[in-house]
Design a protein around this motif. Structure first.
Motif, PDB file in Angstrom:
ATOM      1  N   LEU A 260       0.867  -1.168   0.000  1.00 35.74           N
ATOM      2  CA  LEU A 260       0.000   0.000   0.000  1.00 35.74           C
ATOM      3  C   LEU A 260       0.910   1.227   0.000  1.00 35.74           C
ATOM      4  O   LEU A 260       1.651   1.457   0.951  1.00 35.74           O
ATOM      5  CB  LEU A 260      -0.911   0.017   1.228  1.00 35.74           C
ATOM      6  N   VAL A 261       0.877   1.967  -1.089  1.00 35.75           N
ATOM      7  CA  VAL A 261       1.721   3.155  -1.251  1.00 35.75           C
ATOM      8  C   VAL A 261       0.844   4.380  -1.078  1.00 35.75           C
ATOM      9  O   VAL A 261      -0.216   4.491  -1.704  1.00 35.75           O
ATOM     10  CB  VAL A 261       2.389   3.172  -2.648  1.00 35.75           C
ATOM     11  N   ALA A 262       1.274   5.307  -0.234  1.00 38.17           N
ATOM     12  CA  ALA A 262       0.508   6.531  -0.002  1.00 38.17           C
ATOM     13  C   ALA A 262       1.379   7.749  -0.263  1.00 38.17           C
ATOM     14  O   ALA A 262       2.465   7.893   0.307  1.00 38.17           O
ATOM     15  CB  ALA A 262      -0.043   6.564   1.423  1.00 38.17           C
ATOM     16  N   ASP A 263       0.910   8.598  -1.139  1.00 34.68           N
ATOM     17  CA  ASP A 263       1.521   9.893  -1.417  1.00 34.68           C
ATOM     18  C   ASP A 263       0.900  10.866  -0.420  1.00 34.68           C
ATOM     19  O   ASP A 263      -0.257  11.254  -0.561  1.00 34.68           O
ATOM     20  CB  ASP A 263       1.194  10.272  -2.866  1.00 34.68           C
ATOM     21  N   GLU A 264       1.671  11.258   0.587  1.00 36.09           N
ATOM     22  CA  GLU A 264       1.129  12.049   1.695  1.00 36.09           C
ATOM     23  C   GLU A 264       1.724  13.455   1.757  1.00 36.09           C
ATOM     24  O   GLU A 264       1.873  14.039   2.837  1.00 36.09           O
ATOM     25  CB  GLU A 264       1.353  11.318   3.020  1.00 36.09           C
ATOM     26  N   VAL A 265       2.038  14.024   0.615  1.00 38.20           N
ATOM     27  CA  VAL A 265       2.748  15.308   0.611  1.00 38.20           C
ATOM     28  C   VAL A 265       1.895  16.468   1.116  1.00 38.20           C
ATOM     29  O   VAL A 265       2.435  17.524   1.467  1.00 38.20           O
ATOM     30  CB  VAL A 265       3.305  15.634  -0.793  1.00 38.20           C
ATOM     31  N   TYR A 266       0.571  16.286   1.168  1.00 45.14           N
ATOM     32  CA  TYR A 266      -0.314  17.368   1.627  1.00 45.14           C
ATOM     33  C   TYR A 266      -0.818  17.121   3.050  1.00 45.14           C
ATOM     34  O   TYR A 266      -1.860  17.642   3.449  1.00 45.14           O
ATOM     35  CB  TYR A 266      -1.498  17.521   0.674  1.00 45.14           C
ATOM     36  N   ARG A 267      -0.088  16.340   3.833  1.00 46.09           N
ATOM     37  CA  ARG A 267      -0.534  15.902   5.156  1.00 46.09           C
ATOM     38  C   ARG A 267      -1.015  17.053   6.045  1.00 46.09           C
ATOM     39  O   ARG A 267      -2.017  16.931   6.737  1.00 46.09           O
ATOM     40  CB  ARG A 267       0.608  15.162   5.855  1.00 46.09           C
ATOM     41  N   GLU A 268      -0.285  18.165   6.032  1.00 47.71           N
ATOM     42  CA  GLU A 268      -0.649  19.284   6.928  1.00 47.71           C
ATOM     43  C   GLU A 268      -1.954  19.963   6.538  1.00 47.71           C
ATOM     44  O   GLU A 268      -2.610  20.577   7.373  1.00 47.71           O
ATOM     45  CB  GLU A 268       0.466  20.349   6.919  1.00 47.71           C
ATOM     46  N   PHE A 269      -2.305  19.881   5.269  1.00 45.98           N
ATOM     47  CA  PHE A 269      -3.410  20.694   4.764  1.00 45.98           C
ATOM     48  C   PHE A 269      -4.724  19.926   4.813  1.00 45.98           C
ATOM     49  O   PHE A 269      -5.161  19.333   3.826  1.00 45.98           O
ATOM     50  CB  PHE A 269      -3.099  21.175   3.350  1.00 45.98           C
TER      51      PHE A 269
ATOM     52  N   VAL B 199     -18.950  21.248  -8.558  1.00 43.28           N
ATOM     53  CA  VAL B 199     -17.624  21.253  -7.965  1.00 43.28           C
ATOM     54  C   VAL B 199     -17.602  20.354  -6.739  1.00 43.28           C
ATOM     55  O   VAL B 199     -18.533  20.366  -5.929  1.00 43.28           O
ATOM     56  CB  VAL B 199     -17.181  22.695  -7.619  1.00 43.28           C
ATOM     57  N   ALA B 200     -16.559  19.567  -6.613  1.00 50.08           N
ATOM     58  CA  ALA B 200     -16.359  18.753  -5.411  1.00 50.08           C
ATOM     59  C   ALA B 200     -15.835  19.651  -4.292  1.00 50.08           C
ATOM     60  O   ALA B 200     -15.113  20.627  -4.547  1.00 50.08           O
ATOM     61  CB  ALA B 200     -15.374  17.626  -5.698  1.00 50.08           C
ATOM     62  N   ILE B 201     -16.182  19.327  -3.048  1.00 49.58           N
ATOM     63  CA  ILE B 201     -15.755  20.122  -1.894  1.00 49.58           C
ATOM     64  C   ILE B 201     -14.516  19.474  -1.286  1.00 49.58           C
ATOM     65  O   ILE B 201     -14.604  18.423  -0.644  1.00 49.58           O
ATOM     66  CB  ILE B 201     -16.869  20.220  -0.830  1.00 49.58           C
ATOM     67  N   PRO B 202     -13.345  20.066  -1.486  1.00 55.81           N
ATOM     68  CA  PRO B 202     -12.126  19.447  -0.958  1.00 55.81           C
ATOM     69  C   PRO B 202     -12.018  19.554   0.553  1.00 55.81           C
ATOM     70  O   PRO B 202     -12.412  20.558   1.145  1.00 55.81           O
ATOM     71  CB  PRO B 202     -11.009  20.230  -1.650  1.00 55.81           C
ATOM     72  N   LYS B 203     -11.492  18.517   1.168  1.00 57.24           N
ATOM     73  CA  LYS B 203     -11.258  18.484   2.611  1.00 57.24           C
ATOM     74  C   LYS B 203      -9.776  18.607   2.947  1.00 57.24           C
ATOM     75  O   LYS B 203      -9.394  18.611   4.122  1.00 57.24           O
ATOM     76  CB  LYS B 203     -11.801  17.184   3.201  1.00 57.24           C
ATOM     77  N   GLY B 204      -8.933  18.677   1.901  1.00 56.68           N
ATOM     78  CA  GLY B 204      -7.502  18.789   2.120  1.00 56.68           C
ATOM     79  C   GLY B 204      -6.811  19.236   0.852  1.00 56.68           C
ATOM     80  O   GLY B 204      -7.443  19.453  -0.180  1.00 56.68           O
TER      81      GLY B 204
END
Length: 397
Positions: free
Chosen positions: A199-208, A314-319
């Protein structure tokens, strides 16, 4: 005449950058282009990071360690502790951006013609990394109707075959802004353990993350130590896209040792950028609090304005700081190019990223675009007004 490789011919053009020549021509004509197409934040890079390079006394700009300096990796491990992630410096390889980390992951865990399952739409360069590695992307569709939530797990399981080696997610998502819940991560965890996958996770936006939500890393999930691989980067976290520093993180020693061989082939990550990135880890929480507050305001401003345009969804982003927008057009690629070639209002136009390039399934996303809300609110309002007027003109052609 010598021939280009079939791999080279199959390499997809970036939907984020392929319209750049048209934007440059627009600028030469005197048109001001508002860039909503690329995730380049206008937030200032922390001064502590820039000062670390400015004030350094290096006399010989030497190679660093292949895996990145020991001091920097130890500080990265301490950074993760704040997010309930227990890793050591030996679990980390510093890379030239998150892009190189993804390339190392592909080479480490997959052979030619192996398959990786990715919920779409996804970061467009995943297609490029897979093509370069000779790997096949198996997409699974998520929908704007539910803000691009994780598709049902039984749909993932139905796609798993003898060539499947991994599932890749971006959390929070680019281009969708979707934030996977702890429950969704646990569902994926059980699935990869059942079928012995990575399971590979690209987590570069973790703080946001927004609206009192919290990020849950795959590295927090118990029992996933042999399966979990995280890709990370300083680019968006500290508004340091040009530093090109990222990292690959895994508790699986075989993964780290194998990825290190790929890293040795490129010698080392850049020294000055590591110095800046190490210093950036001292950035106070107040910086992130202010940045998140600003992004929430930008998101709300953008979404509210878009929802007033007839025919737009439009989708509502949560991060992160992207959203996927569905337009009342049949070909968003053509519309995006037309915006740069034929449209302007008050000497201005808008550059967007057509969303079809964020899908692997042919034909999907043709009426969608990705918008990066990395500009000040006044510019976002101007950009949406331009989009609204442009749609009126374009649809009347």
């Amino acid at each position: 005449m010598p021939e280009i490789s079939s791999k080279g011919r199959q390499m997809p053009a970036s939907p984020i950058r392929k319209l750049v020549p048209f934007a440059e021509q627009a600028k030469k004509r005197g048109t001001h282009v508002i860039h909503l197409n690329i995730g380049q934040p206008d937030i200032k890079t922390p001064k502590i990071a820039l000062d670390a390079v400015r004030n350094h006394t290096i006399e010989v700009l030497a190679y660093s360690m292949t895996e990145g300096s020991e001091e920097y990796r130890e500080k990265i491990a301490k950074y993760y502790e704040k997010y309930h992630i227990q890793v050591t410096s030996q679990d980390i390889i510093v890379t030239t951006g998150g892009s190189e980390a993804l390339a190392f992951v592909m080479g480490t865990i997959m052979d030619a013609d192996d398959e990786i399952i990715i919920p779409e739409p996804f970061y467009a360069n995943y297609n490029g990394f897979a093509t370069a590695a000779g790997v096949n992307v198996v997409p699974i569709v998520s929908s704007l109707d539910d803000n691009f939530a994780l598709p049902p797990i039984d749909q993932f399981e139905a796609l798993i075959g003898p060539k499947t080696k991994a599932i890749l997610i971006c959390n929070p998502g680019n281009p969708t802004g979707y934030l996977y819940s702890k429950k969704e991560i646990q569902q994926l965890s059980e699935l990869v353990k059942k079928h012995d996958l990575y399971l590979v996770a690209d987590e570069v936006y973790r703080e946001f993350t927004y609206d009192n939500t919290e990020h849950y890393s795959i590295l927090e999930e118990p029992g996933l130590e042999k399966h979990a691989i995280v890709v990370d980067s300083v680019s968006k976290r500290y508004s340091m896209c040009g530093a090109r520093i990222g990292c690959l993180v895994s508790k699986n020693k075989d993964v780290i040792q194998t990825a290190l061989k790929f890293a040795q082939a490129r010698l080392s990550p850049p020294t000055f950028a590591q110095i800046a990135s190490e210093a950036a880890l001292e950035t106070p929480q107040s910086y992130f609090d202010a940045v998140i507050e600003e992004y929430v305001e930008r998101r709300n401003t953008l979404v509210d304005a878009l929802q007033k345009i007839e025919g737009v969804r439009v989708a509502i982003p949560k991060g992160a700081f992207y959203c996927v927008v569905e337009l009342p057009v049949t070909d968003a690629d053509d519309f995006a190019q037309w915006l740069l070639e034929k449209f302007e209002m008050d000497g201005k136009t808008v550059m967007v990223a057509p969303a079809a390039g964020f899908y692997a399934t042919p034909g999907l996303g043709k009426n969608q675009i990705r918008i990066a809300y990395v500009l000040e609110k006044e510019q976002l309002i101007t950009a949406v007004n331009l989009l609204a007027e442009a749609l009126k003109h374009y649809r009347s052609l």
